[in-house]
Write an enzyme that holds these catalytic residues in place. Structure first.
Site, PDB file in Angstrom:
ATOM      1  N   ARG A 126      49.923  35.958  23.958  1.00  0.00           N
ATOM      2  CA  ARG A 126      50.865  35.213  24.784  1.00  0.00           C
ATOM      3  C   ARG A 126      49.599  33.691  25.956  1.00  0.00           C
ATOM      4  N   SER A 127      49.092  34.398  26.482  1.00  0.00           N
ATOM      5  CA  SER A 127      47.695  33.614  27.169  1.00  0.00           C
ATOM      6  C   SER A 127      46.929  32.438  26.391  1.00  0.00           C
ATOM      7  N   PHE A 131      42.193  24.609  29.803  1.00  0.00           N
ATOM      8  CA  PHE A 131      43.006  24.204  31.225  1.00  0.00           C
ATOM      9  C   PHE A 131      41.357  24.602  32.353  1.00  0.00           C
ATOM     10  N   PRO A 183      32.722  28.173  38.994  1.00  0.00           N
ATOM     11  CA  PRO A 183      32.451  29.963  39.955  1.00  0.00           C
ATOM     12  C   PRO A 183      32.657  30.771  41.006  1.00  0.00           C
ATOM     13  N   CYS A 238      50.888  22.314  37.360  1.00  0.00           N
ATOM     14  CA  CYS A 238      50.750  22.545  36.084  1.00  0.00           C
ATOM     15  C   CYS A 238      50.727  24.313  36.347  1.00  0.00           C
ATOM     16  N   ASP A 257      48.673  57.497  31.855  1.00  0.00           N
ATOM     17  CA  ASP A 257      48.184  58.963  31.789  1.00  0.00           C
ATOM     18  C   ASP A 257      49.435  59.875  31.248  1.00  0.00           C
ATOM     19  N   GLU A 317      45.991  33.002  37.594  1.00  0.00           N
ATOM     20  CA  GLU A 317      47.373  32.214  37.931  1.00  0.00           C
ATOM     21  C   GLU A 317      47.887  32.428  39.515  1.00  0.00           C
ATOM     22  N   GLY A 318      46.681  32.862  40.476  1.00  0.00           N
ATOM     23  CA  GLY A 318      46.618  33.024  41.345  1.00  0.00           C
ATOM     24  C   GLY A 318      47.234  34.872  41.650  1.00  0.00           C
TER      25      GLY A 318
HETATM   26  P1  TGC Z   1      48.678  23.012  49.583  1.00  0.00           P
HETATM   27  O1  TGC Z   1      49.091  22.533  50.496  1.00  0.00           O
HETATM   28  O2  TGC Z   1      49.523  24.806  49.284  1.00  0.00           O
HETATM   29  O3  TGC Z   1      49.611  22.128  47.891  1.00  0.00           O
HETATM   30  C1  TGC Z   1      48.653  21.037  47.949  1.00  0.00           C
HETATM   31  C2  TGC Z   1      49.887  20.678  47.229  1.00  0.00           C
HETATM   32  O4  TGC Z   1      50.451  20.762  46.266  1.00  0.00           O
HETATM   33  C3  TGC Z   1      52.235  20.995  46.305  1.00  0.00           C
HETATM   34  N1  TGC Z   1      51.766  22.395  45.778  1.00  0.00           N
HETATM   35  C4  TGC Z   1      52.167  22.666  44.442  1.00  0.00           C
HETATM   36  N2  TGC Z   1      53.202  21.950  43.427  1.00  0.00           N
HETATM   37  C5  TGC Z   1      53.749  22.664  42.406  1.00  0.00           C
HETATM   38  N3  TGC Z   1      53.355  23.699  41.987  1.00  0.00           N
HETATM   39  C6  TGC Z   1      52.900  24.883  42.731  1.00  0.00           C
HETATM   40  N4  TGC Z   1      52.478  25.964  42.281  1.00  0.00           N
HETATM   41  C7  TGC Z   1      52.647  24.572  44.365  1.00  0.00           C
HETATM   42  N5  TGC Z   1      51.571  25.039  45.431  1.00  0.00           N
HETATM   43  C8  TGC Z   1      51.670  23.359  45.981  1.00  0.00           C
HETATM   44  C9  TGC Z   1      52.384  21.249  47.633  1.00  0.00           C
HETATM   45  O5  TGC Z   1      53.605  21.052  48.237  1.00  0.00           O
HETATM   46  C10 TGC Z   1      51.515  20.596  47.754  1.00  0.00           C
HETATM   47  O6  TGC Z   1      52.291  18.936  48.289  1.00  0.00           O
HETATM   48  P2  TGC Z   1      52.386  17.656  48.931  1.00  0.00           P
HETATM   49  O7  TGC Z   1      52.639  16.401  48.326  1.00  0.00           O
HETATM   50  O8  TGC Z   1      52.072  17.846  50.533  1.00  0.00           O
HETATM   51  O9  TGC Z   1      50.284  17.088  49.093  1.00  0.00           O
HETATM   52  O10 TGC Z   1      47.294  23.751  48.703  1.00  0.00           O
HETATM   53  P3  TGC Z   1      46.343  24.211  49.151  1.00  0.00           P
HETATM   54  O11 TGC Z   1      45.004  24.200  48.513  1.00  0.00           O
HETATM   55  O12 TGC Z   1      46.680  25.205  50.235  1.00  0.00           O
HETATM   56  O13 TGC Z   1      47.082  25.477  48.466  1.00  0.00           O
HETATM   57  C11 TGC Z   1      47.218  27.034  48.566  1.00  0.00           C
HETATM   58  C12 TGC Z   1      47.507  28.073  46.521  1.00  0.00           C
HETATM   59  C13 TGC Z   1      46.279  29.425  47.499  1.00  0.00           C
HETATM   60  C14 TGC Z   1      48.765  28.360  46.788  1.00  0.00           C
HETATM   61  C15 TGC Z   1      46.890  27.323  45.931  1.00  0.00           C
HETATM   62  O14 TGC Z   1      45.514  26.714  46.195  1.00  0.00           O
HETATM   63  C16 TGC Z   1      47.198  27.989  44.603  1.00  0.00           C
HETATM   64  O15 TGC Z   1      47.833  28.357  43.746  1.00  0.00           O
HETATM   65  N6  TGC Z   1      45.511  29.177  44.239  1.00  0.00           N
HETATM   66  C17 TGC Z   1      45.411  30.044  43.287  1.00  0.00           C
HETATM   67  C18 TGC Z   1      44.507  29.350  42.622  1.00  0.00           C
HETATM   68  C19 TGC Z   1      45.488  29.533  40.549  1.00  0.00           C
HETATM   69  O16 TGC Z   1      46.100  30.147  40.371  1.00  0.00           O
HETATM   70  N7  TGC Z   1      44.016  29.689  39.945  1.00  0.00           N
HETATM   71  C20 TGC Z   1      44.504  29.728  38.311  1.00  0.00           C
HETATM   72  C21 TGC Z   1      43.810  28.610  37.144  1.00  0.00           C
HETATM   73  S1  TGC Z   1      44.711  28.418  35.816  1.00  0.00           S
HETATM   74  C22 TGC Z   1      44.703  30.600  35.032  1.00  0.00           C
HETATM   75  O17 TGC Z   1      44.064  31.035  35.806  1.00  0.00           O
HETATM   76  C23 TGC Z   1      45.101  30.730  33.486  1.00  0.00           C
HETATM   77  S2  TGC Z   1      45.156  31.763  33.583  1.00  0.00           S
HETATM   78  C24 TGC Z   1      45.586  31.488  31.448  1.00  0.00           C
HETATM   79  C25 TGC Z   1      47.064  31.728  31.664  1.00  0.00           C
HETATM   80  O18 TGC Z   1      47.980  31.339  32.085  1.00  0.00           O
HETATM   81  O19 TGC Z   1      47.641  33.030  30.228  1.00  0.00           O
HETATM   82  P1  FAD Z   2      38.737  35.190  44.419  1.00  0.00           P
HETATM   83  O1  FAD Z   2      39.125  34.192  44.692  1.00  0.00           O
HETATM   84  O2  FAD Z   2      38.000  35.097  44.268  1.00  0.00           O
HETATM   85  O3  FAD Z   2      39.463  36.238  45.065  1.00  0.00           O
HETATM   86  C1  FAD Z   2      38.817  37.809  44.899  1.00  0.00           C
HETATM   87  C2  FAD Z   2      39.988  38.787  45.608  1.00  0.00           C
HETATM   88  O4  FAD Z   2      39.788  38.001  47.776  1.00  0.00           O
HETATM   89  C3  FAD Z   2      41.094  38.822  44.842  1.00  0.00           C
HETATM   90  O5  FAD Z   2      41.537  40.050  45.355  1.00  0.00           O
HETATM   91  C4  FAD Z   2      42.324  37.833  46.119  1.00  0.00           C
HETATM   92  O6  FAD Z   2      43.881  38.371  45.685  1.00  0.00           O
HETATM   93  C5  FAD Z   2      40.923  37.959  47.382  1.00  0.00           C
HETATM   94  N1  FAD Z   2      41.311  36.668  48.298  1.00  0.00           N
HETATM   95  C6  FAD Z   2      41.495  35.489  48.165  1.00  0.00           C
HETATM   96  N2  FAD Z   2      41.381  34.745  48.538  1.00  0.00           N
HETATM   97  C7  FAD Z   2      42.321  35.310  50.270  1.00  0.00           C
HETATM   98  C8  FAD Z   2      42.632  35.205  51.264  1.00  0.00           C
HETATM   99  N3  FAD Z   2      42.556  34.180  51.685  1.00  0.00           N
HETATM  100  N4  FAD Z   2      43.444  35.966  52.252  1.00  0.00           N
HETATM  101  C9  FAD Z   2      43.415  37.819  51.307  1.00  0.00           C
HETATM  102  N5  FAD Z   2      42.721  37.830  50.295  1.00  0.00           N
HETATM  103  C10 FAD Z   2      42.486  36.875  49.278  1.00  0.00           C
HETATM  104  N6  FAD Z   2      40.849  29.746  34.821  1.00  0.00           N
HETATM  105  C11 FAD Z   2      41.826  28.710  35.098  1.00  0.00           C
HETATM  106  O7  FAD Z   2      41.148  27.338  36.007  1.00  0.00           O
HETATM  107  N7  FAD Z   2      41.329  28.286  33.341  1.00  0.00           N
HETATM  108  C12 FAD Z   2      41.718  29.003  32.479  1.00  0.00           C
HETATM  109  O8  FAD Z   2      42.443  29.191  31.630  1.00  0.00           O
HETATM  110  C13 FAD Z   2      41.931  30.587  32.605  1.00  0.00           C
HETATM  111  N8  FAD Z   2      41.917  31.815  31.944  1.00  0.00           N
HETATM  112  C14 FAD Z   2      41.791  33.165  32.650  1.00  0.00           C
HETATM  113  C15 FAD Z   2      40.881  34.177  31.961  1.00  0.00           C
HETATM  114  C16 FAD Z   2      40.504  34.949  32.742  1.00  0.00           C
HETATM  115  C17 FAD Z   2      40.431  36.782  31.451  1.00  0.00           C
HETATM  116  C18 FAD Z   2      40.062  35.717  33.872  1.00  0.00           C
HETATM  117  C19 FAD Z   2      39.973  36.970  34.610  1.00  0.00           C
HETATM  118  C20 FAD Z   2      40.638  34.816  34.759  1.00  0.00           C
HETATM  119  C21 FAD Z   2      40.804  33.083  34.281  1.00  0.00           C
HETATM  120  N9  FAD Z   2      40.955  31.943  34.960  1.00  0.00           N
HETATM  121  C22 FAD Z   2      41.139  30.815  34.815  1.00  0.00           C
HETATM  122  C23 FAD Z   2      40.964  32.507  36.516  1.00  0.00           C
HETATM  123  C24 FAD Z   2      41.544  32.864  36.894  1.00  0.00           C
HETATM  124  O9  FAD Z   2      42.654  31.812  37.454  1.00  0.00           O
HETATM  125  C25 FAD Z   2      41.096  33.092  38.463  1.00  0.00           C
HETATM  126  O10 FAD Z   2      39.921  34.025  38.268  1.00  0.00           O
HETATM  127  C26 FAD Z   2      41.442  33.244  39.831  1.00  0.00           C
HETATM  128  O11 FAD Z   2      41.946  32.737  40.195  1.00  0.00           O
HETATM  129  C27 FAD Z   2      41.674  34.265  40.940  1.00  0.00           C
HETATM  130  O12 FAD Z   2      40.223  33.567  41.354  1.00  0.00           O
HETATM  131  P2  FAD Z   2      38.218  34.498  41.686  1.00  0.00           P
HETATM  132  O13 FAD Z   2      38.525  35.065  40.515  1.00  0.00           O
HETATM  133  O14 FAD Z   2      37.315  33.789  41.894  1.00  0.00           O
HETATM  134  O15 FAD Z   2      38.948  35.620  43.220  1.00  0.00           O
END
Ligand code: TGC
Ligand code: FAD
Length: 389
Positions: free
Chosen positions: A95-96, A134, A139, A243, A341, A368-369
């Site tokens: 799925r990923s 993506f 790090p 995205c 379990d 993805e958060g």
């Molecule tokens: P913030 O001030 O909240 O937002 C900045 C601007 O972005 C807009 N926005 C969004 N728009 C669409 N969808 C969303 N989910 C949005 N969240 C925020 C927001 O309205 C604002 O717009 P504007 O017009 O005012 O500029 O930004 P922040 O820096 O305070 O961010 C807060 C936070 C923690 C929610 C955000 O940084 C976050 O979601 N962090 C988590 C990071 C994360 O999920 N990384 C994933 C990496 S990719 C991945 O893991 C792929 S895994 C593989 C797979 O999918 O299978």
């Molecule tokens: P951190 O952000 O360092 O968080 C560590 C801990 O601290 C967590 O428990 C978190 O909830 C907590 N924490 C963080 N901030 C706060 C706060 N403000 N208050 C309280 N607690 C907090 N990323 C991509 O860009 N593209 C990909 O394709 C992708 N694929 C992935 C595949 C795998 C197998 C894995 C494991 C990760 C992947 N990621 C990808 C990265 C993934 O999105 C990040 O691991 C994720 O967003 C969390 O970041 P981190 O690991 O740096 O943890």
């Protein structure tokens, strides 16, 4: 052995699906049963992704399934969600792969690219001829991508890119990487093709989770990019976060699939396994666990169906998706741990799919958060107080 992929539909939610949606689900379920299940433990053990399945996935219209035009299937969001559910019933890594190709890489180009970029990449990606990844996480910057250190600076008509992305799904097998970088005016995105001088990818090994999925580090050292590599509509962090909303939507559905396989396995096992002279399923403590699983899977299904209808109507908010991703993945993880379990010692071997799903879901809960990041997104929504500032 029992059919571990079989549906669980306590409230006849099937009545709310169209015949096309049901047919899509059945087609993907058959694909997972015939093509994925027989080899997935081998891939998990060897830390390899089954790339041999890519052409069949493309044939089924899985890549960019809910994108309209550009050679994509243009399905609605219920059908798209059901596809994700069935893929993850097989393995979260599968799925990923589909999520990253569709909701992250293809959607990034679709939403932020020029018409020329869409025509150049999307049809080939839908056919599985070009694979994408993506790169947002670094790090030192995961939950807070706004802290990213990857930098792009203008160089004549083009750009120079420097930085490192880590934990990138499909990284080393991708033909193109969507890369997010800081620029003078904020943040933007680029399509970086494999083979561009200065761009390299190296795989991360030693994972106990998502082993049937490739995870890499991407390194950019003075990578010279033409103007055509820039995604011009990507202005600010809103672009990559948009995205993520697409991908999190698919994950919310996918988690149901993993949970369902664990439930089916636990039910089948406890009905046949006897201890103290009767089947485990006859004991109240075991029934309590099974009923909790049924309840949480059913609630997750209802949330997802409503989510899909809101998405199709253009009424979906990112916070709705946070609610579903946070809840469904966390409950799936608890279901997988309970199932593990309930299988006793058999719960730790790969003769059963449970421990693989359990370990995979640890990643799904983090990427993805994380669970807690989505808690804070929802907390901000209901209180108006931003815990991230
Ligand atoms: P913030 O001030 O909240 O937002 C900045 C601007 O972005 C807009 N926005 C969004 N728009 C669409 N969808 C969303 N989910 C949005 N969240 C925020 C927001 O309205 C604002 O717009 P504007 O017009 O005012 O500029 O930004 P922040 O820096 O305070 O961010 C807060 C936070 C923690 C929610 C955000 O940084 C976050 O979601 N962090 C988590 C990071 C994360 O999920 N990384 C994933 C990496 S990719 C991945 O893991 C792929 S895994 C593989 C797979 O999918 O299978
Ligand atoms: P951190 O952000 O360092 O968080 C560590 C801990 O601290 C967590 O428990 C978190 O909830 C907590 N924490 C963080 N901030 C706060 C706060 N403000 N208050 C309280 N607690 C907090 N990323 C991509 O860009 N593209 C990909 O394709 C992708 N694929 C992935 C595949 C795998 C197998 C894995 C494991 C990760 C992947 N990621 C990808 C990265 C993934 O999105 C990040 O691991 C994720 O967003 C969390 O970041 P981190 O690991 O740096 O943890």
């Amino acid at each position: 052995m029992a059919d571990l992929l079989k549906d669980l539909d306590f409230f006849n939610l099937d009545d709310l699906l169209s015949s096309e949606e049901r047919a899509t689900r059945e087609t993907v379920k058959r694909f997972v049963q015939r093509e994925v299940v027989p080899g997935v433990e081998r891939h998990f053990a060897a830390e390899t992704f089954p790339t041999e399945l890519v052409p069949q996935m493309a044939e089924l219209g899985i890549f960019g399934a809910n994108i309209k035009g550009y050679g994509c299937a243009g399905m609605n969001n219920v059908a798209y969600g059901l596809i994700m559910q069935e893929l993850e019933a097989g393995d979260s890594g599968l799925r990923s792969f589909a999520s990253v190709q569709s909701a992250l890489a293809m959607y990034a180009i679709y939403a932020n690219g020029t018409e020329e970029q869409r025509r150049r990449y999307l049809p080939e990606m839908a056919r599985g001829k070009l694979l994408g990844c993506f790169g947002l996480t670094e790090p030192d910057h995961g939950s807070d991508p706004g802290g990213m250190e990857t930098r792009a600076r203008k160089d004549g008509d083009g750009w120079i890119l420097n930085g490192t992305k880590r934990w990138i799904t499909n990284g080393s097998i991708a033909d193109l990487a969507i890369v997010w970088a800081k620029v003078d005016q904020g943040f933007t995105g680029f399509v970086v093709e494999k083979g561009t001088p200065g761009f390299s990818a190296r795989d991360i090994h030693g994972k106990f989770s998502m082993r049937a999925s490739i995870t890499s580090e991407l390194i950019f050292e003075d990578v010279r990019l033409p103007a055509a590599a820039h995604l011009p509509q990507a202005r600010g962090l809103k672009a990559p976060l948009g995205c993520l909303t697409q991908a999190r939507y698919g994950i919310a559905w996918g988690a149901i699939g993993a949970a369902r396989t664990c439930f089916n396995t636990a039910l089948d096992y406890t009905k046949s396994r006897k201890q103290f002279s009767r089947p485990l399923a006859g004991y109240q403590l075991v029934q309590n666990k099974l009923v909790r699983m049924l309840t949480e899977i059913t609630k997750a299904q209802m949330v997802c169906l409503r989510l899909a209808h809101l998405k199709d109507q253009g009424k979906l908010r990112p916070e709705h998706v946070s609610f579903a991703k946070r809840n469904n993945v966390n409950e799936a993880l608890k279901i997988a741990r309970d199932a593990r379990d309930m299988l006793g010692a058999n719960g730790i071997v790969n003769e059963y799919p449970v421990i693989r799903h359990m370990m995979n879901l640890e990643t799904v809960n983090t990427y993805e958060g994380t669970f807690d990041v989505h808690t804070l997104i929802l907390g901000r929504d209901i209180t108006g107080e931003n815990a991230f500032e």
